[in-house]
Design an enzyme around this catalytic site. Structure first.
Site, mmCIF file in Angstrom:
data_model
loop_
_atom_site.group_PDB
_atom_site.id
_atom_site.type_symbol
_atom_site.label_atom_id
_atom_site.label_comp_id
_atom_site.label_asym_id
_atom_site.label_seq_id
_atom_site.Cartn_x
_atom_site.Cartn_y
_atom_site.Cartn_z
ATOM 1 C CB ILE A 23 -0.938 -0.004 1.224
ATOM 2 C CG1 ILE A 23 -1.977 -1.127 1.096
ATOM 3 C CG2 ILE A 23 -1.633 1.351 1.374
ATOM 4 C CD1 ILE A 23 -2.820 -1.327 2.341
ATOM 5 N NE ARG A 26 -3.287 2.236 -5.491
ATOM 6 C CZ ARG A 26 -3.774 3.429 -5.256
ATOM 7 N NH1 ARG A 26 -3.354 4.122 -4.207
ATOM 8 N NH2 ARG A 26 -4.671 3.986 -6.062
ATOM 9 C CD GLU A 27 -2.145 5.494 -1.931
ATOM 10 O OE1 GLU A 27 -2.154 6.573 -2.563
ATOM 11 O OE2 GLU A 27 -3.060 4.648 -2.023
ATOM 12 C CG PHE A 28 6.963 6.422 -2.927
ATOM 13 C CD1 PHE A 28 7.462 7.667 -2.574
ATOM 14 C CD2 PHE A 28 7.713 5.632 -3.801
ATOM 15 C CE1 PHE A 28 8.685 8.118 -3.056
ATOM 16 C CE2 PHE A 28 8.932 6.074 -4.297
ATOM 17 C CZ PHE A 28 9.415 7.320 -3.922
ATOM 18 C CB ALA A 31 3.284 10.781 -4.086
#
Length: 224
Positions: A23, A26-28, A31
């Site tokens: 998770i 994925r967010e990194f 971004a």
């Protein structure tokens, strides 16, 4: 405390850590790509980091995954998944907005593929040196990242797949938002109804198979 319970807690803890890593990455990834495309918002909000705390959502990264792992204990590898705090992006250049939106949406799922590839390298090394427990952890990492990748590519708002479809096909905001109101219901219907569940299982197995094949090729380099 029985040995079986200790083993279940240990395995559950490993799965949870692997899921948090998936998770977070994925967010990194989303971004990082947004930042490269000129959006300063993720950097300003502290999302350009691999620190899990910056991306953690209480429901999606803590409560729901732990509940999933608890319910699936003892059933083999379950469909364990979760989500992080959404990365906010604002692209103002009309000439490149569609490209930037699509690339940033792809950034998250593609990062999960990168993590799966790194895990396949570890799987190959551990398998070659008969380190079976570590090889199992690497294999579970591949599976979890495959699950996160496939689920996030579904064209259901607010998932990445839906954002890609929205901008590639110029879907009106009114239509996107209208479908998005029922997104969570559509999502759970897709992952639990037998026909679509079987399709998802096939896709996840197929993605895992690719990385298993990569691991096998790498492993063969150690065994000659």
């Amino acid at each position: 405390m029985s040995d079986e319970l200790i083993s279940q807690l240990r395995n559950g803890g490993i799965l949870y850590v692997l899921l948090v890593i998936a998770i977070t990455m994925r967010e990194f990834g989303r971004a990082w790509v947004a930042d490269k495309c000129g959006c300063v918002l993720p950097r300003m909000q502290g999302r350009l980091t691999i620190n899990p705390l910056a991306h953690m959502d209480m429901l999606g990264t803590v409560i729901f995954p732990i509940l999933c792992i608890g319910l699936a204990s003892g059933t083999g590898f379950p469909l364990i998944f979760g989500w992080g705090k959404p990365v906010e992006t604002v692209f103002t250049n009309p000439k490149t907005r569609v490209r930037d939106e699509v690339l940033s949406a792809l950034g998250g799922p593609c990062m999960n593929l990168v993590v799966a590839f790194v895990s396949s390298v570890f799987l190959a090394v551990f398998a070659a040196f008969k380190m079976q427990e570590y090889a199992s952890v690497a294999y579970f990492s591949i599976m979890i990242n495959a699950v996160i990748f496939i689920l996030n590519m579904l064209p259901i708002p607010p998932l990445d797949g839906a954002r890609i479809v929205k901008f590639l096909f110029n879907v009106p905001d009114s239509v996107y938002n209208a479908v998005g109101r029922y997104g969570i219901l559509i999502f759970f219907a897709v992952i639990f109804l037998p026909p679509t569940k079987q399709i998802l299982a096939f896709l996840i197995t197929w993605v895992c198979g690719i990385f298993e094949m990569i691991a096998g090729i790498i492993s063969s380099l150690f065994i000659k």
